[in-house]
Motif scaffolding. Structure first.
Motif, mmCIF file in Angstrom:
data_model
loop_
_atom_site.group_PDB
_atom_site.id
_atom_site.type_symbol
_atom_site.label_atom_id
_atom_site.label_comp_id
_atom_site.label_asym_id
_atom_site.label_seq_id
_atom_site.Cartn_x
_atom_site.Cartn_y
_atom_site.Cartn_z
ATOM 1 N N MET A 26 18.403 0.956 10.144
ATOM 2 C CA MET A 26 17.173 1.701 10.198
ATOM 3 C C MET A 26 16.003 0.731 10.381
ATOM 4 N N THR A 27 15.043 1.093 11.244
ATOM 5 C CA THR A 27 13.908 0.228 11.543
ATOM 6 C C THR A 27 12.609 0.977 11.285
ATOM 7 N N ASP A 28 11.646 0.294 10.675
ATOM 8 C CA ASP A 28 10.305 0.833 10.446
ATOM 9 C C ASP A 28 9.294 -0.183 10.931
ATOM 10 N N ARG A 29 8.109 0.296 11.291
ATOM 11 C CA ARG A 29 6.990 -0.590 11.619
ATOM 12 C C ARG A 29 6.178 -0.769 10.336
ATOM 13 N N ARG A 30 5.989 -2.001 9.903
ATOM 14 C CA ARG A 30 5.285 -2.260 8.656
ATOM 15 C C ARG A 30 4.302 -3.414 8.804
ATOM 16 N N ALA A 31 3.296 -3.396 7.948
ATOM 17 C CA ALA A 31 2.383 -4.528 7.828
ATOM 18 C C ALA A 31 3.086 -5.633 7.057
ATOM 19 N N LEU A 32 2.817 -6.880 7.450
ATOM 20 C CA LEU A 32 3.389 -8.040 6.780
ATOM 21 C C LEU A 32 2.306 -8.743 5.979
ATOM 22 N N PHE A 33 2.696 -9.258 4.844
ATOM 23 C CA PHE A 33 1.796 -10.017 3.977
ATOM 24 C C PHE A 33 2.406 -11.401 3.810
ATOM 25 N N ASP B 267 -7.798 -2.903 3.879
ATOM 26 C CA ASP B 267 -7.455 -1.767 4.752
ATOM 27 C C ASP B 267 -5.962 -1.450 4.661
ATOM 28 N N MET B 268 -5.137 -2.489 4.629
ATOM 29 C CA MET B 268 -3.685 -2.294 4.538
ATOM 30 C C MET B 268 -3.328 -1.566 3.245
ATOM 31 N N VAL B 269 -3.912 -2.000 2.129
ATOM 32 C CA VAL B 269 -3.640 -1.364 0.842
ATOM 33 C C VAL B 269 -4.103 0.085 0.863
ATOM 34 N N SER B 270 -5.265 0.334 1.443
ATOM 35 C CA SER B 270 -5.783 1.706 1.548
ATOM 36 C C SER B 270 -4.813 2.587 2.332
ATOM 37 N N ALA C 80 4.875 1.235 1.871
ATOM 38 C CA ALA C 80 4.884 -0.112 1.312
ATOM 39 C C ALA C 80 4.657 -1.095 2.455
ATOM 40 N N PHE C 81 4.473 -2.358 2.119
ATOM 41 C CA PHE C 81 4.354 -3.413 3.118
ATOM 42 C C PHE C 81 5.441 -4.445 2.834
ATOM 43 N N LEU C 82 5.532 -5.454 3.656
ATOM 44 C CA LEU C 82 6.593 -6.449 3.514
ATOM 45 C C LEU C 82 5.977 -7.807 3.187
ATOM 46 N N ILE C 83 6.367 -8.386 2.060
ATOM 47 C CA ILE C 83 5.937 -9.747 1.738
ATOM 48 C C ILE C 83 6.922 -10.704 2.400
ATOM 49 N N MET C 84 6.362 -11.577 3.246
ATOM 50 C CA MET C 84 7.173 -12.556 3.965
ATOM 51 C C MET C 84 6.878 -13.952 3.440
ATOM 52 N N PRO C 85 7.885 -14.687 2.982
ATOM 53 C CA PRO C 85 7.666 -16.061 2.529
ATOM 54 C C PRO C 85 7.141 -16.924 3.683
ATOM 55 N N LEU C 86 5.988 -17.517 3.479
ATOM 56 C CA LEU C 86 5.316 -18.301 4.512
ATOM 57 C C LEU C 86 5.835 -19.735 4.493
ATOM 58 N N GLU C 87 6.491 -20.144 5.589
ATOM 59 C CA GLU C 87 7.053 -21.495 5.667
ATOM 60 C C GLU C 87 6.015 -22.514 6.132
ATOM 61 N N SER C 88 5.123 -22.099 7.040
ATOM 62 C CA SER C 88 4.051 -22.987 7.489
ATOM 63 C C SER C 88 2.886 -22.145 7.981
ATOM 64 N N CYS D 284 10.697 -9.086 1.623
ATOM 65 C CA CYS D 284 11.004 -8.022 0.669
ATOM 66 C C CYS D 284 9.914 -6.957 0.710
ATOM 67 N N GLU D 285 10.351 -5.709 0.750
ATOM 68 C CA GLU D 285 9.423 -4.580 0.719
ATOM 69 C C GLU D 285 8.671 -4.576 -0.611
ATOM 70 N N ALA D 286 7.348 -4.428 -0.524
ATOM 71 C CA ALA D 286 6.484 -4.429 -1.709
ATOM 72 C C ALA D 286 5.848 -3.057 -1.867
ATOM 73 N N ALA D 287 6.239 -2.334 -2.905
ATOM 74 C CA ALA D 287 5.674 -1.014 -3.192
ATOM 75 C C ALA D 287 4.596 -1.180 -4.264
ATOM 76 N N ILE D 288 3.420 -0.640 -4.007
ATOM 77 C CA ILE D 288 2.318 -0.746 -4.967
ATOM 78 C C ILE D 288 2.594 0.208 -6.126
ATOM 79 N N VAL D 289 2.665 -0.347 -7.334
ATOM 80 C CA VAL D 289 2.964 0.473 -8.512
ATOM 81 C C VAL D 289 1.774 0.588 -9.463
#
Length: 194
Positions: free
Chosen positions: A1-8, A31-34, A42-50, A66-71
């Motif tokens: 399954m594929t979704d379009r998501r904002a990356l953080f 804006d993304m949080v709104s 939710a959005f996706l937290i991506m570990p930043l390598e550089s 990892c998908e990040a759901a605001i709780v």
């Protein structure tokens, strides 16, 4: 399954079932949080390598995030927005695009989790370590749920709480099997003690 998501992109990592507090101040992320609140997404937290967390310039992030759901959310004493997110699913990305405001979006391919397994005698030391880590004031403030009889939960929470490097934590996030993840954690802990 594929979704379009904002990356953080972040020089830190979120893992499934774990909790992270973030301070949001850039307009694109406000804006993304709104949008996440309005659309129940939710959005996706991506570990930043550089590259910088600000997202300006050349970014390179890990293959899996990892998908990040605001709780929860609150206005901080400094006037900025604070959000608490919970890690949900693991996902890889493709077709990455940067919007005019600098927000990074991508198609997310959700990864299947292998079946969980119960903890056994070989995990007793790791369970004791987990209990000791949860006694730390910072960990207490995260409100992690009590440890279930779950290799998956133990492996993700240890990966999150232990002082491994971002690269090591990215490796642990990418491992599909909970028992293999616990085995890798044990190996690295032995090396730390050597």
């Amino acid at each position: 399954m594929t979704d379009r998501r904002a990356l953080f992109p972040l020089k830190s990592i979120l893992l499934p079932g774990c909790i992270m507090d973030l301070q949001i101040f850039e307009a694109r992320y406000l804006d993304m949080v709104s949008r996440c609140f309005k659309q129940g997404e939710a959005f996706l937290i991506m570990p930043l390598e550089s590259g910088p967390e600000s997202g300006q310039g050349d970014l390179r992030f890990a293959a899996i995030g990892c998908e990040a759901a605001i709780v929860d959310w609150q206005q901080r004493d400094n006037g900025l927005l604070g959000i608490r997110v919970e890690g949900r699913r693991r996902g890889g990305v493709s077709d990455v695009e940067v919007a005019p405001d600098g927000l990074v979006n991508a198609n997310v391919i959700w990864l299947e989790e292998q079946p969980d397994q119960v903890l056994n005698a070989e995990h007793e030391d790791l369970q004791a370590l987990h209990a000791a880590l949860l006694d730390h004031p910072i960990a207490e403030g995260l409100g992690l749920p009590p440890l279930a009889d779950s290799q998956q939960q133990l492996s993700y929470e240890l990966a999150f709480l232990l002082p491994f490097s971002l690269d090591q934590k990215s490796v642990l996030l990418a491992i599909e099997s909970p028992s293999a993840r616990l085995h890798q954690i044990s190996e690295w802990l032995e090396l730390m003690q050597a």
